[in-house]
Design a protein around this motif. Structure first.
Motif, mmCIF file in Angstrom:
data_model
loop_
_atom_site.group_PDB
_atom_site.id
_atom_site.type_symbol
_atom_site.label_atom_id
_atom_site.label_comp_id
_atom_site.label_asym_id
_atom_site.label_seq_id
_atom_site.Cartn_x
_atom_site.Cartn_y
_atom_site.Cartn_z
ATOM 1 N N TYR A 242 0.829 -1.217 0.000
ATOM 2 C CA TYR A 242 0.000 0.000 0.000
ATOM 3 C C TYR A 242 0.856 1.258 0.000
ATOM 4 C CZ TYR A 242 -4.901 -1.397 0.365
ATOM 5 O OH TYR A 242 -6.159 -1.827 0.085
ATOM 6 N N CYS A 243 1.972 1.224 0.710
ATOM 7 C CA CYS A 243 2.814 2.420 0.839
ATOM 8 C C CYS A 243 4.150 2.244 0.122
ATOM 9 C CB CYS A 243 3.036 2.736 2.319
ATOM 10 S SG CYS A 243 1.534 2.705 3.305
ATOM 11 N N LYS A 244 4.173 1.328 -0.833
ATOM 12 C CA LYS A 244 5.382 1.059 -1.634
ATOM 13 C C LYS A 244 6.589 0.715 -0.766
ATOM 14 C CE LYS A 244 4.266 5.014 -4.254
ATOM 15 N NZ LYS A 244 4.747 6.113 -5.053
ATOM 16 N N LYS B 242 7.311 1.934 2.173
ATOM 17 C CA LYS B 242 7.839 3.039 2.996
ATOM 18 C C LYS B 242 7.222 3.096 4.390
ATOM 19 C CE LYS B 242 9.335 6.243 -0.553
ATOM 20 N NZ LYS B 242 8.697 5.893 -1.842
ATOM 21 N N GLY B 243 6.100 2.412 4.566
ATOM 22 C CA GLY B 243 5.404 2.515 5.852
ATOM 23 C C GLY B 243 5.591 1.290 6.726
#
Lengths: 324, 318
Positions: free
Chosen positions: B90-92, B94-95
């Motif tokens: 969902y956040c590539k 990063k999250g």
């Protein structure tokens, strides 16, 4: 041009952006009925209603967070912290939330939030109402940091901040609010990341922030009389930082003085100096020098306070020291 | 509530349970970077609460967020990929587990700072109030978050401004290792609502129908512009604080078994069968399809590529 105060210029920027976009709202302590502690939102509650100009309880961390929630869902809030010192109370929402939410979401969301606050000493406000904490916020990736000098600068830069799709920390100098300046009558904006040369010269470059730009210019005018030609750069924004303008100027003058009211220790001037060193090292005729606030809490008594913050005289003296 | 709505709730609880079981497996296999905070045992809270929402409503989640996300309709494939740090997450990538945002589902983010989502949810409520959109925001947080300043500040503002926000405490008894009774003098956290001037209620967080009914009433109230509600759901975190915490030092096996006997999924399953709402083979079929779906999510996540190192410099500014 017209002559208005710095506080009025801020108010005009807010008014113009609120008139243009109904998603622009103001949140903060005393921003409504009395028009702000420094009178920067006078009349806006009457004009736009209490839901667009909201007097909040004294809950800095959460009303910054409310601003984030509003920005997340389509508004363009302008949140006012009554003093930059109150960043300390709201820092989780500023540094861990506003700055990081877009990145952590992989770019899914925008946080078009402007957080305004006064910085600076000179009013005997003592240690908890006088700090210039730009280094705190410039240190955190994801925040834009703006330090306007004059009223005209404040107005043009604030309009850009409100229209920006990112969190912007907008730091106003509290000693400027009541001063009058010439401001263009027509609508205008000032882009981020473009420093402004306010006084040209060949002997030494001063890169300054906030109202120390004005004081640097005063010192430069004094030095002109002695044949010392100083170039004064208004950095305008620390993030993004226009390094190119500083580098080009230093290549010409061979000398650099960085002037900022933040604490000198671990402050922005050390960072700016080193971040351009590779580009200017072989052009330097003297070590890069800096002026800032001494590393003590801002003292109350004017007899003490003015001794620890930079002013025109100290800038003048420092230039003389460097030029030799 | 119709049969299909009830079966949907059953399915969502199973989806969360199986998803979390597989996250734990991936952790044990060393395939998951970092950690994750599992929602096993608390499924009825997220599922019952989110069932009471409209499509354009918002939720704000926590570090223990997988359950809220699934209950709100987030897809399990990009969730699992995010948890493994993959580009297709969902956040590539990063999250990670603690920061999943699915903006298209009205999910305004999970959050790694305890209590930090509460003002953000309150801000979403402020927007809905200002714009008159009738959207309601659910703000999920744990018992420990009730001792953060943001809880106090936000509930106060929501109450005085009558914002359309429903605050849901998932009281799973522990903030990491500390039992709530050791750091909080009141037995029911919902009593704090009185101090803000909003209704507060404590319910069985393992009873999905009770959660649904209570949240539905609070959501209706919020939508009618009558203000916020505080709902405390008593529940239990079956696993440790995170996947690497065996929870052996601060609580007893007896206590864990007591709560496992009150499993929200088993309880609801018995209810469905006893009241002849569903047949056993019907439920079996749902179980099998969920196992199959989560297997595919795991496979998708495992097979997805990692992001390129230079992608670390993307998505900072809009």
């Amino acid at each position: 041009m017209k002559e208005i105060t710095y506080a009025d210029a801020i108010c005009e920027a807010l008014d113009e952006e609120m008139a243009k976009d109904e998603n622009v709202i103001l949140l903060g302590e005393d921003v409504g009925i009395i028009g702000g502690n420094f009178k920067t939102s006078v009349g806006l509650r009457d004009k736009y209603g209490e839901w667009r100009v909201k007097d909040t309880p004294i809950s800095e961390n959460s009303f910054v967070g409310i601003g984030i929630g509003c920005a997340f869902t389509g508004l363009r809030p302008v949140v006012e912290l009554m003093f930059a010192d109150f960043l300390a109370i709201s820092m989780d929402q500023v540094a861990n939330q506003a700055a990081k939410l877009r990145y952590m979401s992989g770019g899914q969301v925008k946080v078009p939030l402007t957080i305004r606050m006064p910085i600076g000493g000179g009013r005997s406000s003592a240690a908890q109402h006088s700090q210039s904490l730009q280094a705190w916020v410039a240190h955190i990736p994801g925040l834009k940091v703006v330090l306007p000098s004059t009223a005209a600068e404040a107005k043009g830069l604030l309009k850009t901040a409100i229209a920006d799709d990112n969190p912007v920390i907008f730091m106003e100098h509290k000693m400027e609010y009541n001063k009058k300046y010439l401001v263009p009558k027509e609508e205008y904006t000032i882009p981020f990341g473009q420093a402004n040369i306010v006084h040209e010269g060949e002997d030494l470059t001063i890169a300054a922030t906030s109202n120390l730009v004005i004081k640097s210019k005063e010192a430069a005018q004094e030095l002109d009389k002695e044949g010392i030609k100083v170039e004064v750069i208004d950095l305008r924004t620390l993030v993004p930082l226009d390094k190119e303008t500083i580098i080009n100027s230093v290549k010409k003058t061979g000398r650099l003085l960085i002037v900022d009211e933040g604490y000198l220790n671990f402050g922005i001037s050390g960072e700016i100096a080193l971040s351009i060193m590779n580009d200017v090292f072989y052009y330097l005729d003297a070590p890069i020098m800096r002026l800032g606030t001494a590393s003590v809490p801002l003292p109350f008594s004017p007899a003490l306070e003015f001794s620890v913050i930079p002013d025109t005289k100290k800038i003048y003296g420092k230039v003389k020291e460097i030029v030799g | 509530m119709t049969k299909s709505e009830m079966l949907r709730m059953y399915e969502q609880m199973l989806r969360i349970r199986e998803f979390e079981n597989q996250v734990f497996e991936l952790y044990k296999q060393g395939l998951m970077p970092g950690l994750a905070h599992l929602y096993i045992g608390e499924e009825a809270v997220a599922v019952g609460a989110c069932a009471a929402l409209n499509e354009n409503d918002y939720i704000v989640s926590t570090h223990r967020g997988h359950g809220h996300l699934i209950a709100r309709g987030a897809e399990t494939k990009p969730m699992m990929a995010e948890i493994l740090g993959k580009k297709t997450g969902y956040c590539k990538g990063k999250g990670g587990s603690m920061h999943i945002v699915a903006y298209d589902k009205g999910i305004l983010g999970a959050n790694g700072i305890v209590g930090a989502g509460i003002p953000i949810a309150t801000g979403a409520g402020y927007k809905s109030k200002l714009k008159g959109t009738k959207q309601v925001t659910l703000s999920f947080f744990g018992d420990a978050a009730c001792n953060q300043g943001t809880f106090h500040e936000s509930l106060n503002m929501a109450a005085v401004w009558k914002l359309p926000v429903v605050y849901i405490i998932e009281n799973n008894l522990y903030g990491i290792s500390v039992n709530i009774n050791r750091v909080t003098a009141v037995e029911d956290l919902s009593v704090r609502a009185k101090g803000y001037g909003m209704p507060g209620v404590t319910i069985d967080g393992n009873n999905v129908l009770q959660v649904y009914e209570t949240v539905r009433k609070a959501v209706t109230r919020a939508r009618k512009d009558e203000g916020p509600t505080l709902i405390e759901c008593k529940t239990y975190r079956w696993k440790g604080h995170h996947v690497g915490d065996p929870a052996t030092e601060y609580r007893s096996r007896d206590e864990e078994n007591e709560w496992k006997a009150k499993c929200p999924i088993k309880t609801f399953e018995s209810y469905l069968l006893k009241n002849s709402i569903a047949e056993e083979d019907e439920l079996e079929e749902i179980k099998n399809s969920i196992i199959n779906e989560i297997q595919k999510a795991v496979q998708f996540a495992k097979e997805s590529p990692y992001p390129e190192p230079e992608e670390a410099f993307e998505d900072l500014f809009a």
